[in-house]
Design a protein around this motif. Structure first.
Motif, short mmCIF file in Angstrom:
data_model
loop_
_atom_site.label_atom_id
_atom_site.label_comp_id
_atom_site.label_asym_id
_atom_site.label_seq_id
_atom_site.Cartn_x
_atom_site.Cartn_y
_atom_site.Cartn_z
N GLN A 152 14.44 -21.45 -33.00
CA GLN A 152 14.14 -22.67 -33.75
C GLN A 152 14.40 -23.94 -32.94
OE1 GLN A 152 16.48 -20.98 -37.34
NE2 GLN A 152 14.92 -22.29 -38.28
N PRO A 153 13.59 -24.17 -31.91
CA PRO A 153 13.74 -25.39 -31.12
C PRO A 153 13.54 -26.63 -31.99
CG PRO A 153 11.65 -24.34 -30.64
CD PRO A 153 12.43 -23.38 -31.48
N GLU A 154 14.37 -27.65 -31.75
CA GLU A 154 14.28 -28.88 -32.52
C GLU A 154 13.68 -30.02 -31.72
OE1 GLU A 154 18.36 -29.28 -33.73
OE2 GLU A 154 18.00 -28.18 -35.59
N PHE A 164 20.17 -16.80 -23.43
CA PHE A 164 18.75 -16.45 -23.49
C PHE A 164 17.86 -17.66 -23.20
CE2 PHE A 164 20.25 -13.22 -26.88
CZ PHE A 164 20.59 -12.30 -25.90
N VAL A 165 18.19 -18.80 -23.80
CA VAL A 165 17.38 -20.01 -23.60
C VAL A 165 17.39 -20.42 -22.13
CG1 VAL A 165 17.19 -22.47 -24.12
CG2 VAL A 165 17.62 -20.84 -25.96
N ILE A 175 7.48 -23.28 -26.87
CA ILE A 175 6.73 -22.27 -27.62
C ILE A 175 7.39 -20.90 -27.48
CG2 ILE A 175 4.54 -21.01 -27.68
CD1 ILE A 175 3.17 -23.67 -26.88
N GLU A 176 7.84 -20.59 -26.26
CA GLU A 176 8.48 -19.30 -26.01
C GLU A 176 9.80 -19.19 -26.79
OE1 GLU A 176 8.07 -15.59 -23.80
OE2 GLU A 176 6.73 -17.23 -24.33
N ILE A 177 10.57 -20.27 -26.80
CA ILE A 177 11.83 -20.27 -27.55
C ILE A 177 11.57 -20.02 -29.03
CG2 ILE A 177 13.71 -21.78 -28.33
CD1 ILE A 177 13.67 -23.08 -25.57
N GLU A 178 10.49 -20.61 -29.54
CA GLU A 178 10.13 -20.42 -30.95
C GLU A 178 9.84 -18.96 -31.26
OE1 GLU A 178 10.00 -21.65 -34.51
OE2 GLU A 178 9.38 -23.39 -33.35
#
Length: 634
Positions: A228-230, A274-275, A220-223
């Motif tokens: 755009q997490p897959e 960042f991720v 959720i945080e990455i989004e």
């Protein structure tokens, strides 16, 4: 939390717009200029926001000064010439890193730090990893346009009529992040992990408890940051956690993977940094340790970071063409330049690998049996019409018959601690070399497929005579180790062997220097930092861990219940313990000889002894497991 700002895009990086944005978000209290040294380490500092706003124009133009001798820039920033400027990059996304453990009472929002990707400048030259990738991308674009202009048959192969139809060239990249999470201070049970991995008890299984919560919050945080997490899922390593009396997960030891969408080359490398930070923060916030080490646990699956690279042409009409995809997907695996790029990676991999694998930990992962590549080999697919994914090769060709834009290369050797900026830059330089060779040859289609599919011993116009470069088989099972080494080349086993290829292939090092993407100092810096890290890792981690293992292998059997097999097994184990660690006046132990070789800077001997030590430590581990299995009373 809806009031939080997560990203400031490049078009908002002027003084007036930035000032307005930052004044509207007072929870962002600090600025940090993030440079990337040659070791892939990030610079981090806390500059109060009011100072940044008051003197923003100077900050954006001149950055800040620091001591370059304190970062990994050997052979570049020296003790007697250490000044280093950290200059903001205004052409990429800036993100806001929030501290969810520090909530301001006034607005009930977490305190934020604006992270600005930056360049490290020494003597008025950009000398950092980000700058190298920036130069590599620019040189690749310029050189590709020159090739398409000089050799019109390349345009025809792509279905283009005129070079003027091209508006831009986009270099895309993506990484996949694998990592282990564990409960602090828990020790791994190698037998349980090995059994679980063999039975595939964890791979793609449902996450539970604290791990599930942390993974979902991470996604959720990455989004929120627009990455755009897959997908997020369990990887092959790990064992099922337990639930304590408090209802929380304990004895956690699991391997996970998170994937997100590709981006332009430099932005993709920034995004990975960042991720990683988001992953660490979220899992640590839930009481779990995170490690991105390539091989944190010997004997079970390591963590890879498969790196995808692709090239697209943007036409003035708005149409996008994949540079690597053939005009007819059902007739060829790749375009002419696609074949050239792939051959460039394979032929020049020995000088690319030092940028990918530079630690003992990295080489511990690259062993048969764990789906990590050990051979310089590719797979195109069993047939042109049916793309396949061979997980045993170094470079995989990813194709989708319904989507030519998906055609790309998956390089499977990087790990989460590889310096992605240098990895991608080195790959671009290698690909370009192959593209130039193919363009000059005039060969296309099936001729190029035959070149990349040639047998060891057959002449090639570009690829080495004594090597093969393609296999559609599982190279771990189809070939013996001796056959693999003969056909695909003997892989390096230590960081020292790896950087030695720079000297063994001096003619190819020039490929990295083309376009002034890298300099001789860049190569020397990589060599110096690799040796430094290797020595420290060997002396301060590997030898220490092996000493602990040797001391833990104690005599356990009792004389009244022991069998002759117990005695034989123990004598062999004890002899190994002494050979590895125990010094005498007449003889120095294996570990002692490694220390001496490193202190004397005899790196060739140290490397050979490291390989010997690894084999004997593995023999000790396996022998002790067998010994314990035969004991009734423990």
């Amino acid at each position: 939390m809806k009031e939080l700002l997560y990203v400031i895009p490049p078009h908002e990086h002027d003084v007036l717009t930035l000032t307005k944005i930052l004044e509207e978000h007072p929870q962002i209290k600090f600025v940090s200029l993030m440079g990337i040294d040659m070791g892939g380490n990030t610079t981090a500092e806390k500059i109060p926001m009011h100072l940044f706003i008051e003197d923003m124009e100077d900050f954006l133009t001149y950055g800040i000064q620091t001591d370059g001798s304190s970062v990994v820039l050997q052979e570049i920033a020296t003790l007697n010439n250490a000044r280093l400027d950290i200059i903001p990059d205004i052409h990429v996304n800036w993100i806001v890193d929030y501290n969810y453990d520090f909530i301001e009472k006034e607005d009930c929002l977490p305190v934020g730090t604006l992270i600005i990707p930056s360049f490290l400048v020494h003597e008025h030259k950009k000398v950092d990893s980000r700058a190298i990738l920036e130069r590599a991308a620019q040189y690749f674009k310029e050189s590709t346009l020159e090739l398409l202009t000089q050799y019109p048959h390349l345009l025809k192969n792509l279905g283009l009529a005129d070079i003027e139809d091209i508006e831009d060239i986009t270099l895309t990249a993506a990484t996949e992040l694998e990592f282990w999470v564990k409960t602090p201070e828990d020790k791994a049970d190698i037998e349980k992990l090995t059994t679980s991995q063999t039975l595939k008890e964890q791979y793609w299984k449902r996450t539970q408890g604290t791990v599930r919560t942390a993974l979902e919050k991470t996604m959720i945080e990455i989004e929120k940051y627009g990455f755009q997490p897959e997908m997020g899922h369990k990887e092959v390593g790990g064992v099922r956690s337990q639930i304590g009396v408090d209802g929380k997960s304990n004895h956690v030891l699991e391997q996970l993977e998170i994937d997100w969408k590709y981006s332009t080359a430099l932005q993709a490398a920034d995004n990975e940094i960042f991720v990683r930070q988001i992953v660490e923060d979220q899992f640590q916030h839930h009481g779990l340790e995170v490690t991105f080490r390539a091989k944190p646990i010997e004997g079970v699956a390591g963590s890879g970071e498969h790196t995808h690279v692709g090239i697209a042409l943007k036409l003035k009409s708005g149409r996008i063409i994949n540079l690597f995809a053939p005009k007819e997907l059902k007739e060829d695996y790749l375009s002419t330049l696609g074949y050239g790029a792939l051959m460039g990676i394979l032929r020049n991999y020995e000088i690319v690998n030092p940028f990918i694998n530079s630690s003992i930990d990295a080489f511990n992962r690259l062993k048969p049996g764990f789906e990590a590549p050990v051979c310089i080999v590719t797979s195109l697919g069993h047939t042109v019409e049916n793309p396949s994914r061979n997980r045993s090769v170094l470079v995989g060709l990813v194709r989708d018959m319904q989507n030519p834009l998906a055609t790309r290369f998956e390089v499977r050797s990087p790990n989460p601690l590889s310096n992605t900026f240098l990895v991608i830059a080195a790959l671009y330089q290698a690909m370009l070399d192959g593209m130039m060779a193919v363009a000059q040859s005039g060969k296309e289609g099936k001729e190029l497929e035959r070149e990349i599919s040639k047998k060891a011993g057959q002449e090639g116009f570009y690829l080495e005579k004594n090597r093969a470069y393609r296999s559609e088989e599982n190279v771990f099972e189809y070939y013996s180790q001796q056959e693999r080494n003969a056909i695909f080349g003997t892989p390096p086993a230590t960081p020292w062997e790896n950087i030695s290829y720079f000297d063994q292939h001096k003619d190819r090092v020039g490929i990295l220097l083309r376009g002034e993407v890298m300099t001789p100092n860049t190569i020397n810096s990589v060599k110096a930092s690799t040796i430094d890290i290797w020595k420290k890792e060997l002396l301060n981690r590997v030898l220490i861990e092996n000493i602990h293992l040797i001391r833990e292998c104690k005599k356990l059997h009792k004389e009244d219940t022991a069998t002759d097999l117990d005695e034989v097994l123990w004598r062999k184990i004890n002899a190994l313990r002494h050979e590895l660690m125990k010094n005498s006046l007449e003889k120095t132990s294996l570990l002692g000889r490694i220390r001496e070789a490193l202190m004397e800077e005899d790196y060739e001997i140290a490397s050979e002894l490291q390989i010997e030590m690894s084999k004997k430590i593995q023999e000790l581990r396996q022998g002790y497991i067998r010994y314990k299995r035969n004991l009734i009373d423990l």
